[in-house]
Design a protein around this motif. Structure first.
Motif, PDB file in Angstrom:
ATOM      1  N   ILE A 258      38.309  34.560 -25.650  1.00  0.00           N
ATOM      2  CA  ILE A 258      38.891  35.903 -24.842  1.00  0.00           C
ATOM      3  C   ILE A 258      39.076  36.768 -25.629  1.00  0.00           C
ATOM      4  CG2 ILE A 258      40.200  36.492 -22.786  1.00  0.00           C
ATOM      5  CD1 ILE A 258      40.848  33.442 -22.082  1.00  0.00           C
ATOM      6  N   VAL A 259      38.214  38.033 -25.266  1.00  0.00           N
ATOM      7  CA  VAL A 259      38.092  39.027 -25.818  1.00  0.00           C
ATOM      8  C   VAL A 259      38.769  39.960 -25.191  1.00  0.00           C
ATOM      9  CG1 VAL A 259      36.763  40.863 -26.799  1.00  0.00           C
ATOM     10  CG2 VAL A 259      35.541  38.850 -26.875  1.00  0.00           C
ATOM     11  N   VAL A 260      40.157  41.194 -25.677  1.00  0.00           N
ATOM     12  CA  VAL A 260      40.528  41.364 -24.693  1.00  0.00           C
ATOM     13  C   VAL A 260      40.239  43.033 -25.428  1.00  0.00           C
ATOM     14  CG1 VAL A 260      42.289  40.125 -23.513  1.00  0.00           C
ATOM     15  CG2 VAL A 260      42.597  40.990 -26.019  1.00  0.00           C
ATOM     16  N   GLU A 261      40.977  44.235 -24.994  1.00  0.00           N
ATOM     17  CA  GLU A 261      40.934  45.488 -25.362  1.00  0.00           C
ATOM     18  C   GLU A 261      42.094  45.723 -26.526  1.00  0.00           C
ATOM     19  OE1 GLU A 261      40.180  48.509 -22.774  1.00  0.00           O
ATOM     20  OE2 GLU A 261      40.324  47.247 -21.132  1.00  0.00           O
ATOM     21  N   GLY A 262      42.916  45.285 -27.250  1.00  0.00           N
ATOM     22  CA  GLY A 262      43.801  45.405 -27.974  1.00  0.00           C
ATOM     23  C   GLY A 262      44.555  44.395 -28.455  1.00  0.00           C
ATOM     24  N   TYR A 263      45.053  45.314 -28.955  1.00  0.00           N
ATOM     25  CA  TYR A 263      47.072  43.912 -29.467  1.00  0.00           C
ATOM     26  C   TYR A 263      47.432  43.475 -29.436  1.00  0.00           C
ATOM     27  CZ  TYR A 263      45.556  47.484 -34.308  1.00  0.00           C
ATOM     28  OH  TYR A 263      45.333  47.602 -35.508  1.00  0.00           O
ATOM     29  N   PRO A 300      31.288  33.948 -24.426  1.00  0.00           N
ATOM     30  CA  PRO A 300      32.838  34.219 -25.353  1.00  0.00           C
ATOM     31  C   PRO A 300      32.762  35.047 -23.751  1.00  0.00           C
ATOM     32  CG  PRO A 300      31.012  35.328 -27.421  1.00  0.00           C
ATOM     33  CD  PRO A 300      30.329  34.587 -26.354  1.00  0.00           C
ATOM     34  N   LEU A 301      34.276  34.796 -23.420  1.00  0.00           N
ATOM     35  CA  LEU A 301      34.417  36.220 -22.194  1.00  0.00           C
ATOM     36  C   LEU A 301      35.141  37.264 -22.608  1.00  0.00           C
ATOM     37  CD1 LEU A 301      36.126  34.310 -19.440  1.00  0.00           C
ATOM     38  CD2 LEU A 301      36.593  36.397 -19.266  1.00  0.00           C
ATOM     39  N   LEU A 302      34.397  38.390 -21.699  1.00  0.00           N
ATOM     40  CA  LEU A 302      35.354  39.994 -22.217  1.00  0.00           C
ATOM     41  C   LEU A 302      35.958  40.002 -20.854  1.00  0.00           C
ATOM     42  CD1 LEU A 302      33.209  39.691 -24.471  1.00  0.00           C
ATOM     43  CD2 LEU A 302      32.693  42.049 -24.271  1.00  0.00           C
ATOM     44  N   CYS A 303      37.498  40.456 -21.366  1.00  0.00           N
ATOM     45  CA  CYS A 303      38.525  40.823 -20.123  1.00  0.00           C
ATOM     46  C   CYS A 303      38.994  41.644 -20.741  1.00  0.00           C
ATOM     47  CB  CYS A 303      39.558  39.681 -19.879  1.00  0.00           C
ATOM     48  SG  CYS A 303      39.899  40.313 -18.736  1.00  0.00           S
ATOM     49  N   PHE A 304      38.090  42.862 -19.830  1.00  0.00           N
ATOM     50  CA  PHE A 304      38.850  44.662 -20.064  1.00  0.00           C
ATOM     51  C   PHE A 304      39.452  45.347 -18.782  1.00  0.00           C
ATOM     52  CE2 PHE A 304      35.374  45.111 -23.531  1.00  0.00           C
ATOM     53  CZ  PHE A 304      36.006  44.410 -24.227  1.00  0.00           C
ATOM     54  N   ASP A 305      39.851  46.173 -18.257  1.00  0.00           N
ATOM     55  CA  ASP A 305      40.731  46.778 -17.570  1.00  0.00           C
ATOM     56  C   ASP A 305      39.826  47.195 -17.093  1.00  0.00           C
ATOM     57  OD1 ASP A 305      42.716  45.950 -19.042  1.00  0.00           O
ATOM     58  OD2 ASP A 305      43.561  48.484 -20.021  1.00  0.00           O
ATOM     59  N   ALA A 309      37.679  53.394 -18.461  1.00  0.00           N
ATOM     60  CA  ALA A 309      37.500  53.049 -19.594  1.00  0.00           C
ATOM     61  C   ALA A 309      37.014  51.937 -19.563  1.00  0.00           C
ATOM     62  CB  ALA A 309      38.653  53.670 -20.227  1.00  0.00           C
ATOM     63  N   GLY A 310      38.111  50.759 -19.181  1.00  0.00           N
ATOM     64  CA  GLY A 310      37.333  49.160 -19.157  1.00  0.00           C
ATOM     65  C   GLY A 310      35.706  49.255 -19.198  1.00  0.00           C
ATOM     66  N   GLN A 311      35.787  49.673 -18.071  1.00  0.00           N
ATOM     67  CA  GLN A 311      34.248  49.578 -17.148  1.00  0.00           C
ATOM     68  C   GLN A 311      33.486  50.092 -18.495  1.00  0.00           C
ATOM     69  OE1 GLN A 311      33.907  46.410 -15.494  1.00  0.00           O
ATOM     70  NE2 GLN A 311      35.729  46.886 -16.111  1.00  0.00           N
ATOM     71  N   ARG A 312      33.868  51.287 -19.162  1.00  0.00           N
ATOM     72  CA  ARG A 312      32.895  51.245 -20.179  1.00  0.00           C
ATOM     73  C   ARG A 312      32.519  50.693 -21.483  1.00  0.00           C
ATOM     74  NH1 ARG A 312      35.358  56.703 -18.994  1.00  0.00           N
ATOM     75  NH2 ARG A 312      36.675  56.432 -20.309  1.00  0.00           N
ATOM     76  N   ALA A 313      33.245  50.321 -21.372  1.00  0.00           N
ATOM     77  CA  ALA A 313      33.319  49.170 -22.798  1.00  0.00           C
ATOM     78  C   ALA A 313      32.912  48.356 -22.564  1.00  0.00           C
ATOM     79  CB  ALA A 313      35.165  49.486 -23.422  1.00  0.00           C
ATOM     80  N   ALA A 314      32.737  47.544 -21.471  1.00  0.00           N
ATOM     81  CA  ALA A 314      32.668  45.778 -20.865  1.00  0.00           C
ATOM     82  C   ALA A 314      30.886  46.522 -20.902  1.00  0.00           C
ATOM     83  CB  ALA A 314      32.617  45.903 -19.311  1.00  0.00           C
ATOM     84  N   ALA A 332      29.976  37.092 -21.015  1.00  0.00           N
ATOM     85  CA  ALA A 332      31.039  37.046 -19.577  1.00  0.00           C
ATOM     86  C   ALA A 332      31.819  37.361 -19.421  1.00  0.00           C
ATOM     87  CB  ALA A 332      31.573  35.812 -19.084  1.00  0.00           C
ATOM     88  N   PHE A 333      32.021  38.313 -18.631  1.00  0.00           N
ATOM     89  CA  PHE A 333      32.701  39.786 -18.091  1.00  0.00           C
ATOM     90  C   PHE A 333      33.767  39.481 -17.303  1.00  0.00           C
ATOM     91  CE2 PHE A 333      28.922  40.968 -20.014  1.00  0.00           C
ATOM     92  CZ  PHE A 333      29.682  42.380 -20.598  1.00  0.00           C
TER      93      PHE A 333
END
Length: 621
Positions: A258-263, A300-305, A309-314, A332-333
């Motif tokens: 899983i990939v998230v946005e930050g620390y 890999p599964l990207l899990c963003f806000d 901003a989160g959707q732009r990153a995705a 995957a998102f």
């Protein structure tokens, strides 16, 4: 010539070992590894394994073991430098030129690890001391336990310009600057000073677990909120993923990454038991990071806000991945609720709620379609043509020919299903203008047949239509989160089977009440016993051989196939209605355009029927 350990590590990282070895011997995929008959001794049963993630091969028969360079020297018989040069040329790397000072620089680079390790120990000691009370209070407010703090090596940098510099006085000042621990003013007339001051310190490790950099979170007012180490001989931000050293073994066990946005997202998810989580370092996911993710899992599964901003990153990650796609490898998102990060969701609804978000992840192709579909209104021919053109341009960025063709086909089928409606002559502010048709039998003008009725557009209760409809509803029962995603399309259906219609209405109502609901919970809120019994029967139906109606199936594939089946079931009655209208019109006036349209509709209907048959194929053994 002196090659630093860091340069050699980069060379190994850029070399896909299975591809290199596969040029010489036949290799086969075996789970997360590859296997082959060992080239170093005679054998009939493969005992030679290749691990791309760890970058080595090993034979359980003769004990042969090594990395890419060892393969070139032992199997190919090349001298060490020749092996390095050949690998570097294939990886697009420049071999360092001979330099008498190279050995000294390599020794210094090795010592930089000592600098960052010493800094890490000092930061941890400050967190445990009196000056660390503000940082420990922050950790307590975030709900971070002592065990989590120790596991991630969290520390504290006091708000001072020279405390770290003094603590690490045994290292030369230029090494402290080169490692990113100190800042040297550009004018050179002022003393260097501590880079991190008044911040919670988060160590960044390489895949071997060595500290190579830091991220610092400010605890009081000020900017930036997070401050990362600069690029150094140890730290390449675009190629590093936070927590990769811990997430890699967890990903192998869990079968996902899983990939998230930050620390802090990574830290809080690990504390909740989801340890297979990494994060980029303050930038959008890079091509190098995507390739590194693929060495561990294929999707890999990207899990963003859920915010903008989160959707732009995705979306940026999706666009960067398109040219890199290869068979079996994608992204995957999953999207978090707007205004919530993983920690917020876990605190408010528990880990199960976060797992529900992750289980509802959509494939890359679906993310691209949804974004382009929702980007602009599509109420004019020009807007729809622009939509189609944007999809085509994105497809052209895909390097792999097979994947590019499949994306193009999927987009075309969905586009046709979305905009394919019975044709009517445009009107100007009133009822549709009807063009009179000449009566070929009597030579006089007569009005055309009436437009198709609602009954003509309805989905019948027998034959393949009914089988597909029952399968779709069974799929919605098995994957309730898909109801809300396809709500508008489902609500547009007119069903002649009253019981199926009532069940579909209840499912849509349930999705309005509760956006995320499990199958068993969904069954309990369906209402009367007839609807409940029908739903239970559909879940048990053995005759419905679709991926999305079987209990044991790949979830992402099932959701993808369910979306396609819904598109077919929405498009089919529209095609039937227009085909009937065209056929009636041709009974009064035969013309070439009408005949061509009739044949086109019949072919489209046959193609949809063929696709339904493909979806209903039993799984491969």
């Amino acid at each position: 010539m002196s090659l630093s350990p860091q340069w050699l590590d980069e060379l190994r990282a850029r070399t896909t070992l299975s591809t290199l070895i596969g040029k010489t011997i036949k290799v086969q995929k075996a789970g997360r590894e590859y296997k082959a008959c060992c080239p170093f001794h005679n054998e009939k049963t493969p005992s030679f394994t290749i691990n791309d993630e760890k970058g080595f091969y090993h034979c359980f028969g003769c004990g042969a073991h090594g990395d890419a360079i060892r393969w070139m020297t032992d199997q190919r018989g090349l001298p060490f430098l020749d092996a390095v040069k050949e690998l570097a040329a294939a990886a697009g790397m420049e071999v360092p030129a001979p330099d008498p000072r190279a050995a000294k620089r390599a020794e210094k680079a090795r010592s930089l690890h000592d600098v960052t390790a010493a800094a890490q120990g000092w930061f941890e000691a400050q967190l445990a001391g009196q000056e660390g009370t503000q940082a420990t209070a922050y950790l307590a407010r975030r709900g971070i336990s002592d065990a989590t703090r120790r596991s991630f090596g969290l520390g504290y940098a006091p708000d001072s310009r020279g405390r770290l510099k003094a603590a690490l006085h045994e290292f030369p000042e230029d090494m402290l600057v080169e490692s990113g621990m100190l800042i040297q003013p550009e004018d050179g007339n002022r003393d260097s000073y501590d880079r991190f001051r008044g911040r919670l310190m988060i160590p960044i490790r390489d895949q071997r677990g060595r500290v190579i950099a830091f991220g610092g979170r400010i605890l009081g007012p000020g900017e930036p909120k997070y401050l990362n180490s600069p690029e150094t001989p140890l730290f390449d931000k675009g190629r590093t993923l936070y927590n990769l050293d811990k997430a890699a073994p967890a990903a192998r066990k869990a079968g996902r990454l899983i990939v998230v946005e930050g620390y802090m997202d990574v830290i809080m998810m690990a504390q909740a038991g989801i340890c297979e989580t990494v994060a980029p370092l303050g930038t959008a996911l890079t091509e190098a990071q995507i390739e590194k993710l693929w060495t561990m899992v294929e999707t890999p599964l990207l899990c963003f806000d859920g915010d903008a901003a989160g959707q732009r990153a995705a979306l940026r990650a999706a666009h960067r991945a398109l040219p890199l796609l290869r068979p079996g490898h994608s992204l995957a998102f999953a999207t978090l609720p707007a205004g919530q990060d993983p920690d917020d969701l876990i605190r408010s609804a528990g880990t199960r709620a976060l797992e529900d978000v992750l289980s509802g992840a959509i494939p890359l192709v679906e993310l691209i379609w949804r974004h382009e579909h929702e980007a602009l209104p599509l109420d004019t021919p020009e807007a729809r043509a622009g939509f189609k053109q944007r999809l085509a341009e994105l497809c052209r960025t895909i390097s792999d020919g097979d994947i590019r063709a499949l994306y193009s086909r999927m987009f075309k089928e969905r586009y046709d299903a979305l905009f394919f409606a019975p044709r009517q002559t445009p009107s100007f502010g009133g009822q549709p203008a009807r063009r009179p048709a000449r009566d070929q039998r009597g030579g006089r003008w007569t009005p055309p047949p009436p437009p198709p009725t609602d009954e003509a557009r309805a989905i019948g209760a027998s034959g393949s239509d009914a089988m597909l409809l029952r399968a779709v509803i069974a799929g919605l029962l098995r994957f309730p989160e898909e109801i809300l995603i396809h709500r508008e399309a489902l609500a547009s259906l007119t069903l002649t089977d009253e019981r199926l219609a009532r069940l579909l209405d209840r499912l849509i109502e349930a999705s309005d009440i509760q956006e995320t609901v499990e199958t068993e919970r969904l069954l309990t809120i369906l209402g009367d016993s007839e609807v409940y019994n029908m739903a239970k029967g559909l879940l048990r139906a053995d005759a419905l051989q679709f991926t999305f109606t079987r209990a044991e199936t790949d979830r992402q594939r099932a959701q993808r196939d369910l979306a396609e089946a819904i598109a077919v079931i929405v498009a089919m009655p529209r095609i039937d209605a227009e085909l009937a209208a065209v056929t009636r019109a041709m009974a009064d006036q035969l013309d070439e355009a009408g005949f061509a349209r009739q044949q086109s509709l019949r072919k489209l209907k046959a193609d949809l029927a063929a696709r339904v048959a493909e979806l209903a194929q039993p799984p491969e053994e």
